[in-house]
Design a protein around this motif. Structure first.
Motif, PDB file in Angstrom:
ATOM      1  N   UNK C 239       0.856  -1.184   0.000  1.00  0.00           N
ATOM      2  CA  UNK C 239       0.000   0.000   0.000  1.00  0.00           C
ATOM      3  C   UNK C 239       0.894   1.237   0.000  1.00  0.00           C
ATOM      4  N   UNK C 240       0.297   2.388  -0.250  1.00  0.00           N
ATOM      5  CA  UNK C 240       1.096   3.609  -0.304  1.00  0.00           C
ATOM      6  C   UNK C 240       1.113   4.280   1.063  1.00  0.00           C
ATOM      7  N   UNK C 241       2.314   4.508   1.571  1.00  0.00           N
ATOM      8  CA  UNK C 241       2.484   5.197   2.852  1.00  0.00           C
ATOM      9  C   UNK C 241       3.564   6.257   2.665  1.00  0.00           C
ATOM     10  N   UNK C 242       3.950   6.868   3.774  1.00  0.00           N
ATOM     11  CA  UNK C 242       4.983   7.911   3.710  1.00  0.00           C
ATOM     12  C   UNK C 242       6.388   7.337   3.555  1.00  0.00           C
ATOM     13  N   UNK C 243       6.575   6.037   3.777  1.00  0.00           N
ATOM     14  CA  UNK C 243       7.915   5.441   3.735  1.00  0.00           C
ATOM     15  C   UNK C 243       8.372   5.293   2.288  1.00  0.00           C
ATOM     16  N   UNK C 244       9.607   5.714   2.003  1.00  0.00           N
ATOM     17  CA  UNK C 244      10.098   5.659   0.626  1.00  0.00           C
ATOM     18  C   UNK C 244      11.274   4.692   0.442  1.00  0.00           C
ATOM     19  N   UNK C 245      11.668   4.008   1.514  1.00  0.00           N
ATOM     20  CA  UNK C 245      12.800   3.074   1.376  1.00  0.00           C
ATOM     21  C   UNK C 245      12.419   1.873   0.511  1.00  0.00           C
ATOM     22  N   UNK C 246      11.132   1.556   0.466  1.00  0.00           N
ATOM     23  CA  UNK C 246      10.613   0.539  -0.447  1.00  0.00           C
ATOM     24  C   UNK C 246       9.572   1.230  -1.340  1.00  0.00           C
ATOM     25  N   UNK C 247       9.326   0.667  -2.519  1.00  0.00           N
ATOM     26  CA  UNK C 247       8.408   1.339  -3.456  1.00  0.00           C
ATOM     27  C   UNK C 247       7.026   1.510  -2.836  1.00  0.00           C
ATOM     28  N   UNK C 248       6.545   0.438  -2.186  1.00  0.00           N
ATOM     29  CA  UNK C 248       5.299   0.499  -1.426  1.00  0.00           C
ATOM     30  C   UNK C 248       5.569  -0.131  -0.072  1.00  0.00           C
ATOM     31  N   UNK C 249       4.561  -0.139   0.813  1.00  0.00           N
ATOM     32  CA  UNK C 249       4.727  -0.778   2.112  1.00  0.00           C
ATOM     33  C   UNK C 249       3.911  -2.068   2.118  1.00  0.00           C
ATOM     34  N   UNK C 250       4.599  -3.208   2.177  1.00  0.00           N
ATOM     35  CA  UNK C 250       3.892  -4.483   2.219  1.00  0.00           C
ATOM     36  C   UNK C 250       3.093  -4.553   3.518  1.00  0.00           C
ATOM     37  N   UNK C 251       1.769  -4.664   3.415  1.00  0.00           N
ATOM     38  CA  UNK C 251       0.929  -4.773   4.618  1.00  0.00           C
ATOM     39  C   UNK C 251       0.756  -6.257   4.926  1.00  0.00           C
ATOM     40  N   UNK C 252       1.759  -6.811   5.571  1.00  0.00           N
ATOM     41  CA  UNK C 252       1.754  -8.260   5.795  1.00  0.00           C
ATOM     42  C   UNK C 252       0.612  -8.675   6.723  1.00  0.00           C
ATOM     43  N   UNK C 253       0.178  -7.765   7.586  1.00  0.00           N
ATOM     44  CA  UNK C 253      -0.950  -8.077   8.474  1.00  0.00           C
ATOM     45  C   UNK C 253      -2.210  -8.391   7.684  1.00  0.00           C
ATOM     46  N   UNK C 254      -2.280  -7.914   6.445  1.00  0.00           N
ATOM     47  CA  UNK C 254      -3.467  -8.182   5.633  1.00  0.00           C
ATOM     48  C   UNK C 254      -3.694  -9.692   5.489  1.00  0.00           C
ATOM     49  N   UNK C 255      -2.617 -10.470   5.536  1.00  0.00           N
ATOM     50  CA  UNK C 255      -2.797 -11.922   5.368  1.00  0.00           C
ATOM     51  C   UNK C 255      -3.631 -12.511   6.513  1.00  0.00           C
ATOM     52  N   UNK C 256      -3.199 -12.361   7.778  1.00  0.00           N
ATOM     53  CA  UNK C 256      -4.077 -12.914   8.830  1.00  0.00           C
ATOM     54  C   UNK C 256      -5.417 -12.189   8.953  1.00  0.00           C
ATOM     55  N   UNK C 257      -5.468 -10.903   8.618  1.00  0.00           N
ATOM     56  CA  UNK C 257      -6.760 -10.202   8.689  1.00  0.00           C
ATOM     57  C   UNK C 257      -7.734 -10.807   7.674  1.00  0.00           C
ATOM     58  N   UNK C 258      -7.271 -11.011   6.439  1.00  0.00           N
ATOM     59  CA  UNK C 258      -8.147 -11.614   5.416  1.00  0.00           C
ATOM     60  C   UNK C 258      -8.545 -13.026   5.850  1.00  0.00           C
TER      61      UNK C 258
END
Lengths: 337, 337, 337, 337
Positions: C239-258
């Protein structure tokens, strides 16, 4: 507070919740819908603080109904707060313009600035003596010596003076020299500092944290007010988003939202919000049009040699021109300036 | 540092920049492209800090070439830092698991927790005595009394102890009782506190701020290290994004990014990152798989009655089961646990 | 649905709300608290869709109680969905690895890739024939010719094939060549496209939008399922966040949430999430540890000459090594690979 | 484009980069600093598009120097673009106010609205016939029938008409009825749709995506302009951030940023940005103060029964009052209204 049960929650689970709530002397309303049962809690919810109902059997989730801040909440204090700082007021029918350098560098710089901004219409002199800088290798401020220069400029011009404080030691020094304490964005949730600032009784300018919701911000103000100090002025200065064309993203909607939810005055700092000089004038006009009670704008005698944040500072001529442009906007908004 | 000029920048503007840079004893390289001219600065850029080149005539923008942090930068210190805390180490071949309650509530609670988590494999006991809470109406911590309980539990079990500090007074108290100081997310840019924590020489656990980029975070660690204290451990605990299904968004990529950019150890706190108990186990496994040096996981003898953050705390049985599930992941990652 | 009234709401205002709700054939529960009165609505809320209760007199705000997605909701469909694609399945006890180039460039490139990734264990070949590129001056894809190359590679290797579609025309072409349609992040709320993809009956890989909450994403899946097509696989890709060290921010929590909220399978794309080759391996392990049903990983015969996203592509040797490293993680997670 | 090498990059690695660049007929400038060597590329960088220099040996990172958008870039087209829509213009000295319902519901509703908003000063009628709704269970629009009602209102009042298009089929229908096509936020990077809208030659209103940077947005406009259609008007309507007090966060700074970087006109939609009626008036004033060329504001004959977005719609009386309040702001900004 509303407790939403899972579909097909067991009767024992519901009874267990009811028992927990009633044990605390609170009342409940149950509403059994087609899909889910919900339980409304009536009474002083703070009594439930050590009951972690979210993890009780068959609870799906919990919905808060009322805001967590009380003293800053317009629902319970509908009259707007007017904060007096030196000879000026914030939150009434004046437009309060604060200006000065990001960092105090010398007695001469501060005095020169105070004279110039006063001529243009500012009533509060700002200047950083304790500088929170991202890197330890940047200029960190003159500390108490800087505060002295601010006081001298105050005495020479009659302007009120606001300085950021970053520690108890800084607060203890600042109370001797300034009219208003500033809590910066990075310390907005330094609750220890908020309480100590509250205890001084001095007006406090509370900048919004980069990741603070408006609710977080009002809760932070609550730390100051609950020390018996109602003289809080909020300052919107941009939040952190994915956009990089400006240093931060000015959340201009915060102005009408705060006016709707709270009785506290709010000012806007377009200098820190954008970090770019050319965007300050349009955003200063915006702030007034949105209903802000004032502005904080950085100025410097020679921005090209400023020790901190030069690119966002205005020269005195630019500031004077800006103030002239702002006057008709202040008038439209019903503010004296 | 690279200065990108505007298209059709005047020759005098370019000469002016060159003069400013050379006056500071630095060297330049000019590259005149088809669209724009760029000027590279060679030498110690800190000499330019009071030259705000961004606002010089005909400058379009400035690009930094090297990182602003030096002491935390792997480029200049390629060997990984291993931090010793009590009898355990972080950053070497051990997986360091810290556990304990969000808030210290009683001597009994802390001791009971210490015994339980030690049995499951944790080597550091955590527990908050100074609690930064969003609302002033929430439980604020037992302060020095809480620290004493932590020390008693340390003496009884041999576990090392880490506590959050939120003020100079808290640091002065904590050094008498704990093995490691924690700087919380809300104080990550409380630079005054960082410096004071650095001066103690104790290992410091530095949590990432909710709006802090990885570069901000490494710059914050630089404040501690530059006080002569290299014993910094970073802790990823979620950043603030638009997603509300979890309390914060765990930026798991921060683990390999930090391993690439810095020599400092990094651990992960899935409890605060998610705020939800059921997501802690999968994210703890993730953290190990991503290369983290350790974990911080909240436990409580009875989460349903916890005074703080109950919904995200594990019971001792749940924690023990989790530790058993984590062991094969630690082994795959080449870590002892 | 719960309607929270303002403090001191007038009786007529409350009566008005009750009347509006009852007119639609719905039932209510009123709960009069100390501070506010709340009204719970019981029954089929879709009947209220043209009553904008939020702007009725004395209404403070409205709280939804149940999720807006139904067909994708685990509460109503507790069994996990297993999607069959070619000879492989997603969502069951297999770990499904999809791989291939960002963009299809030639028949040879695609065939060479298919042979290599199959040898390493992948079961689905990916490859973009219709490329949504940020700039119109970047390579836009081979379109139907690219689809043909994909089909040839499928016939030669027995791998299943997935391709992104970006328009009705692309869908009409793709159904002739591929086993699974991909809806990219930028089109996640292109509802027209979702419905058309749903109508084909082919399995659909639905990538998460850069600004999409998990609830938005599940609602988007609802568009496909409500066309009678339950074969939806979700793909977290940052997803898009303020962090620029990676192109996007992997929302790994989405896996257990889904996994908690939905019965749909979910895979992770660490290539697009980070945009950096060196972070792919740790995040692929993460994804498995978090419970993902599969992975999508970019490979290219010669990343240095790739027409799209070279820096995030693995060589065949790197991909083979990664697959070997992933096997023990798959085993720990109870997945065959 | 600047290539920053790693510290201690090998000579062969640097030579390799130089060779790659020169092979493409481009020129280089090398600058060997104390810490790192940087390589500037001179000439047409699009020739390098299939050289993924980022993954070449010893490359640390790559910095772009110039913007990726050309046709929308003010540097190359300094004169402001004025877009003619029906009898009105956007981008010149008129303040263009567009208004109407979120969704077209009936011929009567649209005509009534057109008459009312024209009286108050609006010159363009908006109305959604193809509605992109988060949930498939919400009202999806009247499609071509809705377009007909819009055209009838146009003929009756002389107002110009703008409608959102969400597919090629919608574009093909819309060109028969409307003066301007709208691309919604969710389709801002539906590049296929952008190109098709560009081909029609009709003016295009391009809303900003919820996660789109200003650079992404200008690149999206480039897709339309590069089809030979320079008639693009940008519309800021809020971006997605962590703040939930408003539906989205209005990025008001985008107005002066666009004015600085591009020659395209920009308008502001405070209705969608906030989602709350009471915040529309202050933000509409803001938009004018910031320099916007126009406004899009939702109105409805009876917001309480609107089929879409009622809570953010104004009644005709509220709209008329707002227009009267806006007039002096328009005058201050030098715009006729």
């Amino acid at each position: 507070m509303i407790i939403v049960m899972k579909p097909n929650a067991k009767k024992e689970s519901i009874d267990n919740i009811l028992r927990l709530i009633k044990e605390k002397g609170l009342d409940v309303h149950i509403s059994a819908g087609k899909e889910v049962t919900i339980i409304g809690v009536i009474g002083d919810k703070s009594k439930l603080s050590c009951c972690n109902l979210e993890i009780a059997e068959d609870v799906d989730h919990i919905l808060p109904v009322t805001e967590s801040y009380k003293l800053a909440n317009k629902k319970f204090h509908p009259e707007p707060t007017i904060v007096k700082v030196g000879n000026t007021t914030i939150g009434g029918d004046e437009l309060c313009v604060m200006s000065g350098p990001c960092a105090v560098e010398s007695a001469h710089q501060v005095l020169e600035t105070a004279i110039a901004i006063k001529k243009s219409g500012a009533t509060i002199l700002r200047g950083g003596a304790y500088k929170p800088r991202t890197s330890p290798y940047s200029f960190q401020g003159l500390e108490e010596e800087g505060l002295k220069y601010m006081k001298e400029a105050r005495e020479a011009t009659g302007l009120a003076v606001v300085c950021e404080v970053t520690s108890l030691a800084a607060i203890e020094a600042a109370v001797k020299y300034v009219d208003m304490l500033q809590i910066g964005a990075r310390n907005m949730q330094n609750f220890y500092l908020l309480k100590e600032a509250g205890k001084t009784g001095l007006p406090v300018l509370l900048k919004r944290g980069l990741a603070a919701t408006i609710e977080d911000w009002l809760n932070a103000s609550e730390y100051i007010i609950s020390e018996g100090n109602p003289n809080v002025v909020l300052c919107e200065r941009g939040i952190r988003t994915f956009e990089t064309a400006t240093r931060n993203t000015l959340d201009i909607s915060a102005v009408p939202v705060i006016k709707h939810k709270s009785h506290l005055p709010i000012i806007v700092d377009p200098s820190h919000a954008t970090g770019v000089r050319r965007y300050i004038a349009p955003l200063a006009k915006c702030a007034i049009a949105a209903g802000a009670d004032g502005l904080m704008i950085e100025t410097h005698p020679d921005p090209a040699t400023a020790l901190s944040d030069g690119p966002q500072s205005l020269t005195f001529d630019q500031f004077d021109e800006l103030c002239n442009e702002l006057r008709p906007y202040a008038k439209l908004a019903g503010k004296r300036f």
